[in-house]
Each structure stands twice: as C-alpha cells, then as structure tokens.
Scaffold this motif. Structure first.
Motif, PDB file in Angstrom:
ATOM      1  N   THR A 252       1.054  -1.538   0.187  1.00 45.44           N
ATOM      2  CA  THR A 252      -0.054  -0.091   0.313  1.00 45.44           C
ATOM      3  C   THR A 252       0.720   1.074   0.331  1.00 45.44           C
ATOM      4  OG1 THR A 252      -1.963  -1.126   1.067  1.00 45.44           O
ATOM      5  CG2 THR A 252      -2.066   1.121   0.848  1.00 45.44           C
ATOM      6  N   THR A 253       2.465   1.439   0.451  1.00 45.14           N
ATOM      7  CA  THR A 253       2.542   2.035   0.634  1.00 45.14           C
ATOM      8  C   THR A 253       3.911   2.572  -0.380  1.00 45.14           C
ATOM      9  OG1 THR A 253       2.347   2.179   3.494  1.00 45.14           O
ATOM     10  CG2 THR A 253       4.889   3.313   2.561  1.00 45.14           C
ATOM     11  N   GLN A 254       4.581   1.214  -1.108  1.00 40.52           N
ATOM     12  CA  GLN A 254       5.433   1.586  -1.987  1.00 40.52           C
ATOM     13  C   GLN A 254       4.262   2.288  -2.999  1.00 40.52           C
ATOM     14  OE1 GLN A 254       8.334   1.883  -1.297  1.00 40.52           O
ATOM     15  NE2 GLN A 254       8.534   1.797   0.496  1.00 40.52           N
ATOM     16  N   LEU A 255       3.952   1.404  -3.175  1.00 41.24           N
ATOM     17  CA  LEU A 255       2.412   1.286  -5.152  1.00 41.24           C
ATOM     18  C   LEU A 255       1.641   2.327  -4.714  1.00 41.24           C
ATOM     19  CD1 LEU A 255       2.822  -2.648  -5.954  1.00 41.24           C
ATOM     20  CD2 LEU A 255       3.978  -0.848  -5.780  1.00 41.24           C
ATOM     21  N   ASP A 256       1.199   2.867  -3.636  1.00 42.12           N
ATOM     22  CA  ASP A 256       0.583   3.932  -3.606  1.00 42.12           C
ATOM     23  C   ASP A 256      -1.516   3.458  -4.105  1.00 42.12           C
ATOM     24  OD1 ASP A 256      -0.900   6.639  -3.342  1.00 42.12           O
ATOM     25  OD2 ASP A 256       0.027   7.588  -4.688  1.00 42.12           O
ATOM     26  N   MET A 257      -1.258   2.437  -3.496  1.00 45.44           N
ATOM     27  CA  MET A 257      -2.585   1.222  -3.885  1.00 45.44           C
ATOM     28  C   MET A 257      -4.062   1.171  -2.524  1.00 45.44           C
ATOM     29  SD  MET A 257      -1.087  -1.235  -6.066  1.00 45.44           S
ATOM     30  CE  MET A 257      -2.705  -2.195  -5.758  1.00 45.44           C
ATOM     31  N   ALA A 258      -4.901   1.880  -2.856  1.00 52.15           N
ATOM     32  CA  ALA A 258      -6.114   1.579  -1.603  1.00 52.15           C
ATOM     33  C   ALA A 258      -5.880   0.901  -1.222  1.00 52.15           C
ATOM     34  CB  ALA A 258      -7.519   2.731  -2.048  1.00 52.15           C
ATOM     35  N   PHE A 307      14.517  -2.060   4.739  1.00 49.41           N
ATOM     36  CA  PHE A 307      15.410  -0.984   4.535  1.00 49.41           C
ATOM     37  C   PHE A 307      15.984  -0.461   3.397  1.00 49.41           C
ATOM     38  CE2 PHE A 307      15.579  -3.684   8.233  1.00 49.41           C
ATOM     39  CZ  PHE A 307      14.712  -3.293   9.776  1.00 49.41           C
ATOM     40  N   ILE A 308      15.608  -1.067   2.481  1.00 51.12           N
ATOM     41  CA  ILE A 308      15.977  -0.637   0.719  1.00 51.12           C
ATOM     42  C   ILE A 308      14.210  -0.224   0.289  1.00 51.12           C
ATOM     43  CG2 ILE A 308      16.821  -0.701  -0.737  1.00 51.12           C
ATOM     44  CD1 ILE A 308      18.656  -2.553  -0.351  1.00 51.12           C
ATOM     45  N   PRO A 309      13.898   0.380   1.199  1.00 45.73           N
ATOM     46  CA  PRO A 309      12.279   0.669   0.636  1.00 45.73           C
ATOM     47  C   PRO A 309      12.264   1.724  -0.812  1.00 45.73           C
ATOM     48  CG  PRO A 309      12.713   2.827   2.582  1.00 45.73           C
ATOM     49  CD  PRO A 309      14.163   2.059   1.393  1.00 45.73           C
ATOM     50  N   ASN A 371      -5.080  -5.172  13.690  1.00 43.09           N
ATOM     51  CA  ASN A 371      -3.795  -4.314  13.713  1.00 43.09           C
ATOM     52  C   ASN A 371      -2.818  -4.883  13.015  1.00 43.09           C
ATOM     53  OD1 ASN A 371      -5.082  -3.423  15.748  1.00 43.09           O
ATOM     54  ND2 ASN A 371      -3.805  -3.969  17.754  1.00 43.09           N
ATOM     55  N   PRO A 372      -2.323  -3.842  11.576  1.00 41.52           N
ATOM     56  CA  PRO A 372      -1.137  -4.198  10.881  1.00 41.52           C
ATOM     57  C   PRO A 372      -0.235  -4.391  11.528  1.00 41.52           C
ATOM     58  CG  PRO A 372      -1.857  -2.195  10.661  1.00 41.52           C
ATOM     59  CD  PRO A 372      -3.099  -3.115  11.214  1.00 41.52           C
ATOM     60  N   ILE A 373       0.694  -5.021  10.752  1.00 43.68           N
ATOM     61  CA  ILE A 373       1.459  -5.820  11.267  1.00 43.68           C
ATOM     62  C   ILE A 373       2.760  -4.413  11.129  1.00 43.68           C
ATOM     63  CG2 ILE A 373       3.776  -6.963  11.446  1.00 43.68           C
ATOM     64  CD1 ILE A 373       2.095  -9.209  11.098  1.00 43.68           C
ATOM     65  N   ALA A 374       3.609  -3.398  11.659  1.00 42.73           N
ATOM     66  CA  ALA A 374       4.571  -2.755  11.607  1.00 42.73           C
ATOM     67  C   ALA A 374       5.568  -3.455  10.560  1.00 42.73           C
ATOM     68  CB  ALA A 374       5.246  -2.143  12.218  1.00 42.73           C
ATOM     69  N   PRO A 375       6.263  -2.745   9.652  1.00 43.24           N
ATOM     70  CA  PRO A 375       6.995  -3.695   8.455  1.00 43.24           C
ATOM     71  C   PRO A 375       8.524  -3.749   9.503  1.00 43.24           C
ATOM     72  CG  PRO A 375       6.115  -1.835   7.464  1.00 43.24           C
ATOM     73  CD  PRO A 375       5.710  -1.724   9.071  1.00 43.24           C
ATOM     74  N   VAL A 376       8.998  -2.576   9.619  1.00 43.80           N
ATOM     75  CA  VAL A 376       9.640  -3.303  11.037  1.00 43.80           C
ATOM     76  C   VAL A 376      10.213  -4.561  11.714  1.00 43.80           C
ATOM     77  CG1 VAL A 376      11.754  -2.317  12.483  1.00 43.80           C
ATOM     78  CG2 VAL A 376      11.032  -1.119  10.112  1.00 43.80           C
TER      79      VAL A 376
END
Length: 410
Positions: A252-258, A307-309, A371-376
């Motif tokens: 969602t974050t990297q591809l900017d998709m809803a 870590f290489i987003p 709750n979504p899991i934080a990527p880190v």
C-alpha cells in the motif's frame, strides 16, 4: 523349469492417492476459511461480543498443541494394530462434518428453542477438536504414498491445492458470506465427507505388504527429533505470518494503492504454484539443504524490502521471497516425515502441526488480527523466526532417522 513370480515395485510417487490427499487438504482449508469468516457473525447473532472470536481461536489452537501430536501418535498405533489409519480418520471426518453443520443450526434454531449460549461455545470448540482428530493421521499418509526422497515433490500438490483455495479468501469473503451460514456450512461439510470418501477408496486399491510388519515392529521415538519438528513448526509459521502480515502495508505504501486485495491474491497464487518447481528442486538437492537455502534467501530479502524501501526493491524482493518461501513451506511436512521412523509418521506430522498451532495461538496474542503489522517488526521478527528454523534444520542432520538409508541426497 518354473518361473519365479515377478516382484512388483511401488512407484516413487502414487500420484492418484496424493491427489486424493490434496483434495482432503483443500477441504480442510475450505472449512477453516468458512469458520473464520462466519465466527464473529455467528457469535454476535447469539448474543456474544465480536471480539470473543479472537480469544476463541487462540484457545482452539492452544488445545490443538496437545491434540495434534496425540491423534497422530494414536493413528500410529492404529496402523500397527489394524494395518490402516483410516478408522481414526473416518471417525474424525464424520464427527467434524456433523459438528460443522451443527454450528449454524445452533445459532438459527437455538434461540427459538431457548438453548443456553454456552451450547454454541461447546459446539465450536468441539468442532475444532474434531478437526485435530484426523488431520495429522491423514496428512501422515503422504509417507505411504511417496518414497522418502520424493516427498517434497509429492507434497507440492498439497501445497498447491491448499494455497490456491486460501489465496482467494480476501476477495471471496463477501461472496461466501452472502450465501448464508446454513448453506455454506453444509457445502463445507459435504466437501469434507466427499474428499475423505474418495481418499479412502483410492487407498483401498493399494497393496499393503508392509502392514504386517508395522503391526509388530514399534520403533522408539526420538525426543530430540520430535522437539526439532515442533520448534521448526513454530518458527516457520511465525516467520511466514510475519511476512504475510506486513506485506499489505508495504504494498500500500510503496505502490500508493488503496486496495491491494487482488495483488495479495496474485502473490498467494504465485506462492501456491511455485511449490511445484520448489518440490522438484528439493528432490534434486535434498530437502533439508533446500530449506536452508530457501530460508537464507527469504531472510535476506525480508530485510531488503524494509530497509531499502523502493518500489523496484519491493518488486524484486517479493519475487525472490516467493521463490524462497515456497521451498520452505512446501518442504516442512516432508522434513517432519523424514525425521521420524516410517511407523511414527503420525507423531512426526502431529508434532509439526502442534508447533503450527502454538505459533498461531501466540501470534494472535501478540498481533491482533485487526491491527496491521509494522514492516520493521515484521521483517525483524520474521528474520529471527526463520533463523531459529534454520538452526533446527541444521541440528536435524545430527538426528538419525530409520529412513536415512534412503535419504542419499539429503
């Protein structure tokens, strides 16, 4: 001069029987999808809080930690005494199917008959326990349908069928819910009964020259092997759930998709079909070696994703993780079966599923589904979990199985 009777040799893989087992695995996956989707709704209809579903699933998985190995071990005894595991499998399937239909029946008709709310909880937990009665005994049949060195290839069919069915859960949820509880649970129950009947019929066509041996010869259990199998089940499940839990947010974050539901379906389907070449490759290089390589690739790429987003890194890493993770997940059951004597296949499978249940139960406590899991957290936690699994697999080379003579490439 009389001719000596020709000795029939069993093929390396009994594909018809493996397909039957894969169908049963698919039915198990389908019933759990239906159960998880409807559980909050049914609890609310009967006057419970929706949040109870999370606690109930945690309790059911906690009970499975004990039940899976217990039923697997009991099926080993049934195999030695009767020459078959199917009496236990049949009891579990029939009981599960009956209780599966009883779940919506209690909700629909129970309120009219003033049935106490506790009855629903008893039926729900009873169904979950009934599923543990036959799953480990059934999946342990894979050791009978394929030679030890061919187990990863045979297991790839089970991974494929279960993976494809599970892949459509994000986009098929509304359709399944629209069918209504009574119809959906009835379909699931009938599919479970039908696939078990087909597997029983296919199994009945097998010659069983080893049955008499299995009735009289009982190999001692290796506590270290069972501990490694259980720990591997825990760590692999935790690592996989960490990756799949953090992936939607990363996409969602990297591809900017809803909405990434269909993208997740595509990734899950790719994982399922990747099991076929993964199984073939594991046969070539050895199952445990393949698992270690797959874990190494997965751990490295998990860190790259976070870590290489960049979208390029994400795309390449997801493809690589699909390849690595498919090898690991497909090789898990063969790993458990190879590490125990053939006569203890139920114990090995049960210990692995017990480890899976332990991870699912603990994961539900640490990361609530809402709750979504934080990527880190997902990347680091997944890396640690997969590293623990790698340590268990590496340690397993010191455990000698009665199948070691056959594992020339492992």
């Amino acid at each position: 001069m009389s001719r000596q009777p020709r000795k029939l040799t069993q093929p390396a893989i009994l594909w018809l029987q493996v397909w039957g087992l894969a169908a049963l695995q698919g039915a198990i996956t389908l019933t759990w999808i239906v159960y998880n989707l409807y559980l909050p709704q049914l609890l609310v209809q009967f006057g419970y809080s929706k949040q109870l579903a999370v606690g109930l699933l945690i309790v059911e998985n906690a009970l499975a930690i004990v039940m899976e190995p217990l039923m697997g071990g009991l099926s080993d005894r049934t195999q030695r005494w009767l020459g078959t595991r199917f009496p236990l499998i049949a009891v579990g399937v029939v009981l599960s199917s009956a209780l599966f239909i009883a779940i919506p029946a209690v909700v629909v008709f129970g309120q009219q008959a003033d049935v106490t709310r506790t009855v629903l909880l008893v039926v729900l937990v009873s169904w979950a326990l009934a599923m543990t009665v036959f799953r480990s005994p059934a999946i342990s049949l894979l050791a009978r349908y394929a030679k030890p060195t061919q187990l990863p290839l045979a297991a790839s069919l089970l991974t494929l069928v279960a993976g494809v069915i599970g892949a459509f859960k994000p986009v098929a949820s509304q359709f399944i819910l629209s069918l209504g509880a009574v119809l959906t649970f009835s379909i699931g129950s009938l599919v479970l009964l039908a696939t078990a009947a087909v597997l029983r019929w296919l199994n009945s066509h097998l010659e069983t020259p080893e049955a008499t041996v299995e009735r009289t010869v009982a190999q001692p259990l290796s506590i270290s092997a069972l501990g490694l199998i259980f720990s591997t089940g825990v760590s692999l499940t935790w690592g996989t759930r960490s990756f799949m839990g953090m992936l939607p947010e990363m996409l969602t974050t990297q591809l900017d998709m809803a909405n990434v539901d269909w993208l997740m379906v595509g990734i899950a389907i790719a994982l399922a079909f990747a099991a076929l070449p993964a199984g073939e490759w594991a046969v070539e290089v050895g199952n445990r070696k393949a698992m270690l390589i797959g874990i190494g690739v997965t751990v490295g790429l998990l860190q790259a994703i976070v870590f290489i987003p960049t979208w390029l890194t994400l795309g390449a890493a997801v493809v690589g993780v699909i390849a690595g993770l498919s090898v690991v997940s497909n090789s898990a059951i063969p790993f458990a079966l190879m590490l125990v004597p053939h006569q203890q296949a139920g114990w090995g499978t049960g210990m692995y599923f017990g480890g899976v249940a332990a991870a699912v139960s603990l994961f539900g406590l640490v990361f609530p589904a809402a709750n979504p899991i934080a990527p880190v957290a997902g990347a680091v936690g997944g890396a640690i979990s997969f590293s623990v699994a790698a340590a268990c697999i590496a340690a397993s080379f010191q455990v000698r199985s009665t199948s070691d003579a056959d594992l020339t490439r492992d």
